[in-house]
Design a protein around this motif. Structure first.
Motif, mmCIF file in Angstrom:
data_model
loop_
_atom_site.group_PDB
_atom_site.id
_atom_site.type_symbol
_atom_site.label_atom_id
_atom_site.label_comp_id
_atom_site.label_asym_id
_atom_site.label_seq_id
_atom_site.Cartn_x
_atom_site.Cartn_y
_atom_site.Cartn_z
ATOM 1 N N MET A 1 0.648 -1.192 -0.024
ATOM 2 C CA MET A 1 -0.089 -0.066 -0.070
ATOM 3 C C MET A 1 0.946 1.370 -0.113
ATOM 4 N N ALA A 2 0.514 2.140 -0.863
ATOM 5 C CA ALA A 2 1.364 3.347 -1.220
ATOM 6 C C ALA A 2 1.403 4.184 0.137
ATOM 7 N N GLY A 3 2.391 5.063 0.641
ATOM 8 C CA GLY A 3 2.327 5.955 1.416
ATOM 9 C C GLY A 3 1.773 7.306 0.974
ATOM 10 N N LYS A 4 2.045 8.360 1.749
ATOM 11 C CA LYS A 4 1.675 9.920 1.587
ATOM 12 C C LYS A 4 2.615 10.106 0.297
ATOM 13 N N LYS A 5 2.223 10.996 -0.462
ATOM 14 C CA LYS A 5 3.096 11.498 -1.540
ATOM 15 C C LYS A 5 3.508 12.805 -1.277
ATOM 16 N N MET A 6 4.826 12.911 -1.313
ATOM 17 C CA MET A 6 5.574 14.192 -1.251
ATOM 18 C C MET A 6 5.011 15.112 -2.299
ATOM 19 N N ARG A 7 4.582 16.332 -2.112
ATOM 20 C CA ARG A 7 4.153 17.392 -2.962
ATOM 21 C C ARG A 7 5.272 18.103 -3.483
ATOM 22 N N PHE A 8 5.231 18.640 -4.844
ATOM 23 C CA PHE A 8 5.979 19.616 -5.241
ATOM 24 C C PHE A 8 5.555 20.848 -5.709
ATOM 25 N N GLY A 9 6.345 21.859 -5.835
ATOM 26 C CA GLY A 9 5.838 23.396 -6.228
ATOM 27 C C GLY A 9 7.182 24.121 -6.486
ATOM 28 N N ALA A 10 6.646 25.476 -6.478
ATOM 29 C CA ALA A 10 7.640 26.409 -6.827
ATOM 30 C C ALA A 10 7.554 27.691 -5.816
ATOM 31 N N PHE A 11 8.577 28.118 -5.544
ATOM 32 C CA PHE A 11 8.637 29.608 -4.933
ATOM 33 C C PHE A 11 9.000 30.365 -5.804
ATOM 34 N N ILE A 12 8.084 31.318 -6.001
ATOM 35 C CA ILE A 12 8.508 32.194 -7.207
ATOM 36 C C ILE A 12 8.380 33.856 -6.671
ATOM 37 N N ALA A 13 9.714 34.181 -6.332
ATOM 38 C CA ALA A 13 9.822 35.549 -5.508
ATOM 39 C C ALA A 13 9.280 36.646 -6.478
ATOM 40 N N PRO A 14 9.376 36.759 -7.479
ATOM 41 C CA PRO A 14 10.753 36.293 -8.587
ATOM 42 C C PRO A 14 11.997 37.013 -8.753
ATOM 43 N N PHE A 15 12.924 36.464 -9.551
ATOM 44 C CA PHE A 15 14.174 37.171 -9.851
ATOM 45 C C PHE A 15 14.177 37.713 -11.238
ATOM 46 N N HIS A 16 13.731 38.781 -11.660
ATOM 47 C CA HIS A 16 14.281 39.101 -13.102
ATOM 48 C C HIS A 16 15.177 40.223 -13.330
ATOM 49 N N PRO A 17 16.026 40.015 -13.867
ATOM 50 C CA PRO A 17 17.086 40.947 -14.145
ATOM 51 C C PRO A 17 16.566 42.507 -14.785
ATOM 52 N N LEU A 18 17.403 43.455 -14.689
ATOM 53 C CA LEU A 18 16.863 44.839 -15.345
ATOM 54 C C LEU A 18 17.022 44.986 -16.640
ATOM 55 N N ASN A 19 17.557 43.801 -17.560
ATOM 56 C CA ASN A 19 17.794 44.082 -19.104
ATOM 57 C C ASN A 19 16.498 43.718 -19.830
ATOM 58 N N GLU A 20 15.261 43.404 -19.299
ATOM 59 C CA GLU A 20 14.158 42.972 -20.077
ATOM 60 C C GLU A 20 13.039 43.551 -19.412
ATOM 61 N N ASN A 21 11.920 43.613 -20.405
ATOM 62 C CA ASN A 21 10.638 43.896 -20.132
ATOM 63 C C ASN A 21 9.904 43.502 -18.981
ATOM 64 N N PRO A 22 9.820 44.285 -18.137
ATOM 65 C CA PRO A 22 8.939 43.861 -16.673
ATOM 66 C C PRO A 22 7.826 43.248 -16.910
ATOM 67 N N THR A 23 6.795 43.996 -17.891
ATOM 68 C CA THR A 23 5.506 43.328 -18.061
ATOM 69 C C THR A 23 5.520 41.887 -18.803
ATOM 70 N N LEU A 24 6.562 41.863 -19.570
ATOM 71 C CA LEU A 24 6.709 40.412 -19.836
ATOM 72 C C LEU A 24 7.154 39.409 -18.977
ATOM 73 N N ALA A 25 7.957 39.886 -18.129
ATOM 74 C CA ALA A 25 8.419 38.855 -16.960
ATOM 75 C C ALA A 25 7.546 38.612 -16.179
ATOM 76 N N ILE A 26 6.696 39.299 -15.870
ATOM 77 C CA ILE A 26 5.454 39.071 -14.794
ATOM 78 C C ILE A 26 4.601 37.965 -15.988
ATOM 79 N N GLU A 27 4.355 38.163 -17.081
ATOM 80 C CA GLU A 27 3.673 37.238 -17.729
ATOM 81 C C GLU A 27 4.143 35.934 -17.918
ATOM 82 N N ARG A 28 5.770 35.969 -17.932
ATOM 83 C CA ARG A 28 6.299 34.558 -18.082
ATOM 84 C C ARG A 28 6.086 33.935 -16.586
ATOM 85 N N ASP A 29 6.146 34.538 -15.522
ATOM 86 C CA ASP A 29 5.701 33.914 -14.327
ATOM 87 C C ASP A 29 4.419 33.239 -14.330
#
Length: 405
Positions: A1-29
Protein backbone atom coordinates in the motif's frame (compact mmCIF):
# COMPACT_ATOMS: atom_id res chain seq x y z
CA UNK A 1 0.00 0.00 0.00
CA UNK A 2 1.42 3.38 -1.06
CA UNK A 3 2.24 5.99 1.57
CA UNK A 4 1.79 9.76 1.50
CA UNK A 5 2.90 11.56 -1.63
CA UNK A 6 5.55 14.22 -1.32
CA UNK A 7 4.21 17.41 -2.88
CA UNK A 8 6.16 19.51 -5.38
CA UNK A 9 5.92 23.17 -6.23
CA UNK A 10 7.78 26.41 -6.82
CA UNK A 11 8.64 29.44 -4.75
CA UNK A 12 8.37 32.36 -7.17
CA UNK A 13 9.86 35.51 -5.60
CA UNK A 14 10.53 36.19 -8.59
CA UNK A 15 14.05 37.25 -9.70
CA UNK A 16 14.04 39.21 -12.96
CA UNK A 17 17.18 41.07 -14.14
CA UNK A 18 16.98 44.69 -15.28
CA UNK A 19 17.68 44.16 -18.97
CA UNK A 20 14.22 42.89 -19.94
CA UNK A 21 10.64 44.05 -20.23
CA UNK A 22 9.08 43.77 -16.73
CA UNK A 23 5.55 43.35 -18.12
CA UNK A 24 6.64 40.33 -20.12
CA UNK A 25 8.62 39.01 -17.16
CA UNK A 26 5.49 38.93 -14.98
CA UNK A 27 3.56 37.30 -17.81
CA UNK A 28 6.25 34.64 -18.01
CA UNK A 29 5.79 33.95 -14.29
CA UNK A 30 2.12 33.42 -15.02
CA UNK A 31 2.97 31.07 -17.91
CA UNK A 32 5.27 29.09 -15.62
CA UNK A 33 2.43 28.53 -13.13
CA UNK A 34 0.17 27.41 -16.00
CA UNK A 35 2.88 25.00 -17.18
CA UNK A 36 3.28 23.63 -13.66
CA UNK A 37 -0.48 23.10 -13.44
CA UNK A 38 -0.36 21.10 -16.68
CA UNK A 39 2.57 18.99 -15.42
CA UNK A 40 0.83 18.09 -12.16
CA UNK A 41 2.73 20.29 -9.70
CA UNK A 42 0.89 20.75 -6.41
CA UNK A 43 1.73 24.30 -5.34
CA UNK A 44 3.08 27.71 -6.40
CA UNK A 45 4.00 30.39 -3.86
CA UNK A 46 4.15 34.03 -4.99
CA UNK A 47 6.28 36.69 -3.30
CA UNK A 48 5.65 40.27 -2.17
CA UNK A 49 8.34 42.92 -2.64
CA UNK A 50 8.37 46.68 -3.19
CA UNK A 51 11.96 47.71 -3.94
CA UNK A 52 15.34 46.71 -5.45
CA UNK A 53 14.01 46.04 -8.96
CA UNK A 54 14.36 42.26 -9.30
CA UNK A 55 11.42 40.87 -7.31
CA UNK A 56 8.62 42.53 -9.24
CA UNK A 57 5.37 41.26 -7.73
CA UNK A 58 3.95 43.79 -5.28
CA UNK A 59 0.66 41.98 -4.62
CA UNK A 60 0.68 38.19 -4.54
CA UNK A 61 -3.10 38.32 -4.08
CA UNK A 62 -3.63 39.97 -7.49
CA UNK A 63 -1.28 37.48 -9.13
CA UNK A 64 -3.05 34.55 -7.46
CA UNK A 65 -6.49 35.76 -8.52
CA UNK A 66 -5.30 35.93 -12.14
CA UNK A 67 -3.48 32.60 -12.00
CA UNK A 68 -6.52 30.90 -10.49
CA UNK A 69 -8.51 31.81 -13.60
CA UNK A 70 -5.85 30.29 -15.86
CA UNK A 71 -5.28 27.03 -13.95
CA UNK A 72 -7.35 24.07 -12.84
CA UNK A 73 -5.67 22.19 -10.02
CA UNK A 74 -2.53 23.82 -8.62
CA UNK A 75 -2.79 25.47 -5.18
CA UNK A 76 -1.59 29.07 -4.94
CA UNK A 77 0.04 30.68 -1.91
CA UNK A 78 1.36 34.06 -0.85
CA UNK A 79 5.07 33.48 -0.57
CA UNK A 80 5.04 35.42 1.59
CA UNK A 81 2.78 38.25 2.71
CA UNK A 82 4.93 40.65 4.75
CA UNK A 83 2.75 41.15 7.82
CA UNK A 84 4.20 44.47 9.08
CA UNK A 85 3.18 46.10 5.77
CA UNK A 86 -0.58 45.50 6.19
CA UNK A 87 -3.33 46.13 8.69
CA UNK A 88 -4.30 42.59 9.75
CA UNK A 89 -8.03 43.00 9.12
CA UNK A 90 -7.49 44.23 5.56
CA UNK A 91 -5.06 41.41 4.80
CA UNK A 92 -7.32 38.77 6.35
CA UNK A 93 -10.26 40.05 4.30
CA UNK A 94 -8.28 39.83 1.05
CA UNK A 95 -7.07 36.30 1.81
CA UNK A 96 -10.58 35.20 2.79
CA UNK A 97 -11.93 36.60 -0.47
CA UNK A 98 -9.28 34.65 -2.39
CA UNK A 99 -10.27 31.52 -0.46
CA UNK A 100 -13.78 31.88 -1.90
CA UNK A 101 -12.69 32.94 -5.40
CA UNK A 102 -10.31 29.98 -5.73
CA UNK A 103 -12.72 27.52 -4.06
CA UNK A 104 -10.13 26.69 -1.42
CA UNK A 105 -6.99 26.66 -3.58
CA UNK A 106 -5.32 29.58 -1.79
CA UNK A 107 -2.65 29.24 0.91
CA UNK A 108 -1.43 32.00 3.21
CA UNK A 109 2.32 32.28 3.67
CA UNK A 110 3.48 34.91 6.16
CA UNK A 111 6.74 36.51 7.20
CA UNK A 112 8.25 39.72 8.62
CA UNK A 113 9.45 41.10 5.26
CA UNK A 114 12.71 40.22 3.55
CA UNK A 115 14.03 43.52 2.15
CA UNK A 116 15.10 46.26 4.60
CA UNK A 117 14.60 48.74 1.74
CA UNK A 118 10.87 47.94 1.71
CA UNK A 119 10.60 48.63 5.42
CA UNK A 120 12.63 51.83 5.13
CA UNK A 121 10.23 53.33 2.57
CA UNK A 122 7.30 52.71 4.94
CA UNK A 123 9.08 54.05 7.99
CA UNK A 124 9.20 50.63 9.65
CA UNK A 125 12.17 49.86 11.87
CA UNK A 126 13.80 46.63 10.72
CA UNK A 127 14.49 45.67 14.32
CA UNK A 128 10.75 45.70 15.04
CA UNK A 129 9.56 43.69 12.04
CA UNK A 130 9.58 40.28 13.73
CA UNK A 131 7.70 41.59 16.75
CA UNK A 132 5.17 43.20 14.40
CA UNK A 133 4.78 39.89 12.58
CA UNK A 134 4.10 38.06 15.84
CA UNK A 135 1.48 40.63 16.88
CA UNK A 136 -0.24 40.42 13.49
CA UNK A 137 -0.24 36.64 13.49
CA UNK A 138 -1.86 36.57 16.93
CA UNK A 139 -4.98 38.17 15.42
CA UNK A 140 -4.80 36.82 11.86
CA UNK A 141 -5.17 33.20 12.95
CA UNK A 142 -8.50 33.73 14.77
CA UNK A 143 -9.76 36.21 12.16
CA UNK A 144 -9.26 33.67 9.38
CA UNK A 145 -11.20 31.11 11.41
CA UNK A 146 -14.17 33.45 11.44
CA UNK A 147 -13.75 34.58 15.05
CA UNK A 148 -14.30 38.06 16.46
CA UNK A 149 -11.14 39.81 17.65
CA UNK A 150 -10.48 42.88 19.79
CA UNK A 151 -6.83 43.86 20.22
CA UNK A 152 -4.55 46.88 20.54
CA UNK A 153 -0.84 46.84 19.79
CA UNK A 154 1.85 49.42 19.14
CA UNK A 155 0.92 49.63 15.46
CA UNK A 156 -2.71 48.50 14.91
CA UNK A 157 -6.04 48.27 16.69
CA UNK A 158 -9.03 45.96 16.24
CA UNK A 159 -12.45 46.60 17.78
CA UNK A 160 -14.84 43.64 17.56
CA UNK A 161 -13.29 42.88 14.18
CA UNK A 162 -14.56 39.97 12.14
CA UNK A 163 -14.70 38.86 8.51
CA UNK A 164 -18.04 39.28 6.78
CA UNK A 165 -17.80 35.92 5.01
CA UNK A 166 -17.41 32.60 6.77
CA UNK A 167 -14.15 31.00 5.58
CA UNK A 168 -14.55 28.78 2.52
CA UNK A 169 -11.83 26.43 3.83
CA UNK A 170 -12.51 25.02 7.28
CA UNK A 171 -11.43 25.82 9.86
CA UNK A 172 -9.45 28.37 7.77
CA UNK A 173 -7.07 28.70 4.87
CA UNK A 174 -3.79 26.87 5.38
CA UNK A 175 -1.24 29.19 6.98
CA UNK A 176 2.53 28.70 6.77
CA UNK A 177 5.30 30.78 8.38
CA UNK A 178 8.54 31.62 6.59
CA UNK A 179 11.73 30.36 8.23
CA UNK A 180 15.41 30.62 7.39
CA UNK A 181 18.11 30.42 10.04
CA UNK A 182 16.66 32.25 13.06
CA UNK A 183 14.04 30.54 15.27
CA UNK A 184 11.43 33.26 14.58
CA UNK A 185 9.36 31.34 12.04
CA UNK A 186 9.59 28.02 13.86
CA UNK A 187 8.53 29.62 17.13
CA UNK A 188 5.50 31.27 15.53
CA UNK A 189 4.52 28.09 13.70
CA UNK A 190 4.62 26.12 16.92
CA UNK A 191 2.67 28.73 18.89
CA UNK A 192 -0.28 28.58 16.49
CA UNK A 193 0.07 25.05 15.07
CA UNK A 194 0.90 26.31 11.56
CA UNK A 195 2.99 25.07 8.65
CA UNK A 196 6.67 25.92 8.24
CA UNK A 197 8.15 27.29 5.02
CA UNK A 198 11.96 26.87 5.05
CA UNK A 199 12.98 29.26 2.29
CA UNK A 200 16.74 28.83 2.55
CA UNK A 201 16.75 25.09 3.16
CA UNK A 202 19.75 24.36 0.92
CA UNK A 203 21.98 27.26 1.98
CA UNK A 204 24.65 26.30 4.50
CA UNK A 205 22.97 28.06 7.42
CA UNK A 206 19.45 27.01 6.48
CA UNK A 207 20.44 23.40 5.92
CA UNK A 208 22.22 23.17 9.25
CA UNK A 209 19.24 24.72 11.05
CA UNK A 210 16.57 22.39 9.61
CA UNK A 211 16.44 19.84 12.43
CA UNK A 212 16.86 22.53 15.10
CA UNK A 213 14.05 24.69 13.73
CA UNK A 214 11.69 21.73 13.54
CA UNK A 215 12.50 20.83 17.13
CA UNK A 216 11.77 24.42 18.15
CA UNK A 217 8.41 24.29 16.35
CA UNK A 218 7.50 21.00 18.04
CA UNK A 219 8.56 22.13 21.52
CA UNK A 220 6.71 25.43 21.26
CA UNK A 221 3.62 23.69 19.91
CA UNK A 222 3.64 21.35 22.89
CA UNK A 223 4.01 24.28 25.32
CA UNK A 224 1.09 26.08 23.66
CA UNK A 225 -1.24 23.08 23.40
CA UNK A 226 -0.82 22.87 19.62
CA UNK A 227 0.58 20.34 17.16
CA UNK A 228 2.70 20.78 14.05
CA UNK A 229 2.76 18.30 11.19
CA UNK A 230 5.76 17.40 9.04
CA UNK A 231 3.37 17.10 6.10
CA UNK A 232 2.93 20.88 6.33
CA UNK A 233 6.68 21.55 6.29
CA UNK A 234 7.98 22.86 2.96
CA UNK A 235 11.64 23.10 1.97
CA UNK A 236 12.85 25.45 -0.78
CA UNK A 237 15.96 25.10 -2.96
CA UNK A 238 17.12 26.13 -6.46
CA UNK A 239 17.16 23.45 -9.17
CA UNK A 240 17.94 23.36 -12.87
CA UNK A 241 18.13 19.98 -14.56
CA UNK A 242 18.62 18.76 -18.11
CA UNK A 243 19.27 15.45 -19.87
CA UNK A 244 22.99 15.66 -18.98
CA UNK A 245 25.05 17.56 -16.45
CA UNK A 246 26.94 19.24 -19.27
CA UNK A 247 23.75 20.54 -20.82
CA UNK A 248 22.45 21.80 -17.47
CA UNK A 249 25.68 23.71 -16.87
CA UNK A 250 25.50 25.20 -20.35
CA UNK A 251 21.86 26.22 -19.83
CA UNK A 252 22.45 28.18 -16.62
CA UNK A 253 25.16 30.35 -18.17
CA UNK A 254 22.23 32.28 -19.68
CA UNK A 255 21.21 34.05 -16.45
CA UNK A 256 23.10 32.76 -13.41
CA UNK A 257 25.49 35.69 -13.17
CA UNK A 258 22.62 38.22 -13.14
CA UNK A 259 20.97 36.26 -10.30
CA UNK A 260 24.20 36.17 -8.34
CA UNK A 261 24.69 39.89 -8.87
CA UNK A 262 21.38 40.58 -7.10
CA UNK A 263 22.35 38.50 -4.10
CA UNK A 264 25.83 40.02 -3.92
CA UNK A 265 24.68 43.64 -4.24
CA UNK A 266 21.23 43.64 -2.59
CA UNK A 267 20.55 40.55 -0.51
CA UNK A 268 24.19 40.33 0.60
CA UNK A 269 24.27 36.53 0.72
CA UNK A 270 27.61 34.75 0.07
CA UNK A 271 26.30 32.47 -2.69
CA UNK A 272 29.15 32.80 -5.19
CA UNK A 273 32.94 32.71 -4.84
CA UNK A 274 34.80 36.01 -4.88
CA UNK A 275 38.09 34.51 -6.02
CA UNK A 276 37.13 34.25 -9.68
CA UNK A 277 36.45 30.50 -9.63
CA UNK A 278 33.48 28.99 -11.43
CA UNK A 279 30.22 29.87 -9.58
CA UNK A 280 28.49 26.79 -11.01
CA UNK A 281 31.10 24.56 -9.40
CA UNK A 282 30.78 26.48 -6.14
CA UNK A 283 26.97 26.24 -6.01
CA UNK A 284 27.04 22.51 -6.72
CA UNK A 285 29.88 21.77 -4.31
CA UNK A 286 28.21 23.69 -1.46
CA UNK A 287 24.96 21.79 -1.87
CA UNK A 288 23.13 25.09 -2.35
CA UNK A 289 21.87 24.23 -5.83
CA UNK A 290 21.18 21.36 -8.17
CA UNK A 291 22.61 21.97 -11.63
CA UNK A 292 22.59 18.59 -13.27
CA UNK A 293 20.25 15.70 -14.03
CA UNK A 294 17.07 14.24 -12.52
CA UNK A 295 19.29 11.85 -10.56
CA UNK A 296 21.06 14.85 -9.00
CA UNK A 297 17.71 16.36 -8.00
CA UNK A 298 16.70 13.05 -6.42
CA UNK A 299 19.97 12.97 -4.46
CA UNK A 300 19.39 16.52 -3.18
CA UNK A 301 15.88 15.75 -1.95
CA UNK A 302 17.11 12.57 -0.25
CA UNK A 303 19.85 14.65 1.40
CA UNK A 304 17.21 17.08 2.69
CA UNK A 305 15.08 14.21 3.97
CA UNK A 306 18.02 12.82 5.90
CA UNK A 307 18.97 16.19 7.39
CA UNK A 308 15.42 17.25 8.31
CA UNK A 309 13.94 13.95 9.39
CA UNK A 310 11.16 14.27 6.83
CA UNK A 311 8.98 16.97 5.26
CA UNK A 312 5.87 17.28 3.13
CA UNK A 313 6.79 19.36 0.07
CA UNK A 314 9.82 20.39 -1.95
CA UNK A 315 9.59 23.76 -3.67
CA UNK A 316 11.93 24.79 -6.46
CA UNK A 317 13.15 28.35 -6.11
CA UNK A 318 12.32 30.09 -9.41
CA UNK A 319 15.43 31.85 -10.71
CA UNK A 320 15.66 32.48 -14.49
CA UNK A 321 19.10 30.86 -14.71
CA UNK A 322 18.21 29.34 -18.09
CA UNK A 323 16.14 30.73 -20.94
CA UNK A 324 12.43 30.11 -20.63
CA UNK A 325 12.23 27.08 -22.91
CA UNK A 326 15.02 25.31 -21.04
CA UNK A 327 13.46 26.37 -17.73
CA UNK A 328 10.16 24.78 -18.76
CA UNK A 329 12.09 21.67 -19.84
CA UNK A 330 13.70 21.49 -16.38
CA UNK A 331 10.29 21.59 -14.70
CA UNK A 332 9.06 18.89 -17.09
CA UNK A 333 12.00 16.62 -16.28
CA UNK A 334 11.26 17.05 -12.57
CA UNK A 335 7.66 15.98 -13.13
CA UNK A 336 8.59 13.05 -15.37
CA UNK A 337 11.54 11.56 -13.51
CA UNK A 338 11.76 13.02 -9.97
CA UNK A 339 8.12 13.06 -8.83
CA UNK A 340 7.70 9.28 -9.31
CA UNK A 341 10.59 8.53 -6.93
CA UNK A 342 9.00 10.40 -4.02
CA UNK A 343 5.33 9.87 -4.83
CA UNK A 344 5.51 6.08 -5.37
CA UNK A 345 3.84 6.59 -8.76
CA UNK A 346 5.37 3.48 -10.29
CA UNK A 347 5.26 1.06 -7.35
CA UNK A 348 2.26 -0.82 -8.69
CA UNK A 349 3.59 -0.72 -12.25
CA UNK A 350 6.89 -2.24 -11.11
CA UNK A 351 5.07 -4.91 -9.12
CA UNK A 352 2.83 -5.67 -12.08
CA UNK A 353 5.80 -6.00 -14.45
CA UNK A 354 7.68 -8.27 -12.03
CA UNK A 355 4.58 -10.44 -11.51
CA UNK A 356 3.96 -10.76 -15.25
CA UNK A 357 7.63 -11.55 -15.91
CA UNK A 358 7.84 -14.16 -13.13
CA UNK A 359 4.70 -15.93 -14.31
CA UNK A 360 5.45 -15.64 -18.03
CA UNK A 361 6.09 -19.39 -18.56
CA UNK A 362 2.73 -20.26 -17.02
CA UNK A 363 0.86 -17.58 -18.94
CA UNK A 364 2.55 -18.44 -22.27
CA UNK A 365 1.83 -22.13 -21.75
CA UNK A 366 -1.84 -21.38 -21.17
CA UNK A 367 -1.95 -19.10 -24.20
CA UNK A 368 -0.37 -21.77 -26.45
CA UNK A 369 -2.76 -24.38 -25.10
CA UNK A 370 -5.73 -22.12 -25.90
CA UNK A 371 -4.48 -21.55 -29.46
CA UNK A 372 -3.78 -25.26 -29.92
CA UNK A 373 -7.29 -26.18 -28.83
CA UNK A 374 -8.82 -23.87 -31.42
CA UNK A 375 -6.53 -25.17 -34.19
CA UNK A 376 -7.40 -28.77 -33.30
CA UNK A 377 -11.08 -27.92 -33.42
CA UNK A 378 -10.62 -26.38 -36.88
CA UNK A 379 -8.71 -29.43 -38.19
CA UNK A 380 -11.41 -31.74 -36.89
CA UNK A 381 -14.02 -29.82 -38.89
CA UNK A 382 -12.10 -28.64 -41.99
CA UNK A 383 -8.87 -30.61 -42.17
CA UNK A 384 -5.35 -29.23 -42.50
CA UNK A 385 -5.55 -27.72 -45.97
CA UNK A 386 -5.65 -24.09 -44.77
CA UNK A 387 -3.29 -24.49 -41.79
CA UNK A 388 0.27 -23.21 -42.19
CA UNK A 389 2.87 -26.03 -41.92
CA UNK A 390 4.81 -24.36 -39.11
CA UNK A 391 1.65 -24.27 -36.99
CA UNK A 392 1.10 -27.98 -37.60
CA UNK A 393 4.72 -28.67 -36.68
CA UNK A 394 4.38 -26.69 -33.46
CA UNK A 395 1.37 -28.82 -32.58
CA UNK A 396 3.19 -32.05 -33.46
CA UNK A 397 0.80 -32.74 -36.36
CA UNK A 398 3.26 -32.45 -39.22
CA UNK A 399 6.75 -31.48 -40.28
CA UNK A 400 7.86 -28.10 -41.48
CA UNK A 401 8.65 -28.29 -45.23
CA UNK A 402 12.36 -28.41 -46.05
CA UNK A 403 13.66 -25.06 -47.31
CA UNK A 404 15.14 -26.74 -50.40
CA UNK A 405 11.79 -28.18 -51.50
Amino acid sequence: MAGKKMRFGAFIAPFHPLNENPTLAIERDMELVQWMDKLGYDEAWIGEHHSAGYELIASPEIFIATAAERTKHIRLGTGVSSLPYHHPLMLADRINQLDHITRGRVMFGVGPGALPSDAFMMGIEVAKQRDMMDEALDVLVPLLRGETVTAKTSWFELNEARLQMTPYSRPSVEISVASQVSPTGATAAGKHGLGLLSIGATSAGGFNALATNWAIAQDNAKDCGQTVERDQWRLVGPVHIAETREKARENVRFGLEKWLYYFREVAALPLAPSDGSDPVDALIASGMAVIGTPEDAIAQIERLQSQSGGFGAFLQMAHNWADFEQTKRSYELMARYVFPKFQELNVNREASLEWASTNRPTFMGQAMMAVGTRVAQHIEKKGTENIRPEILEAMGLGKKPDAAQ
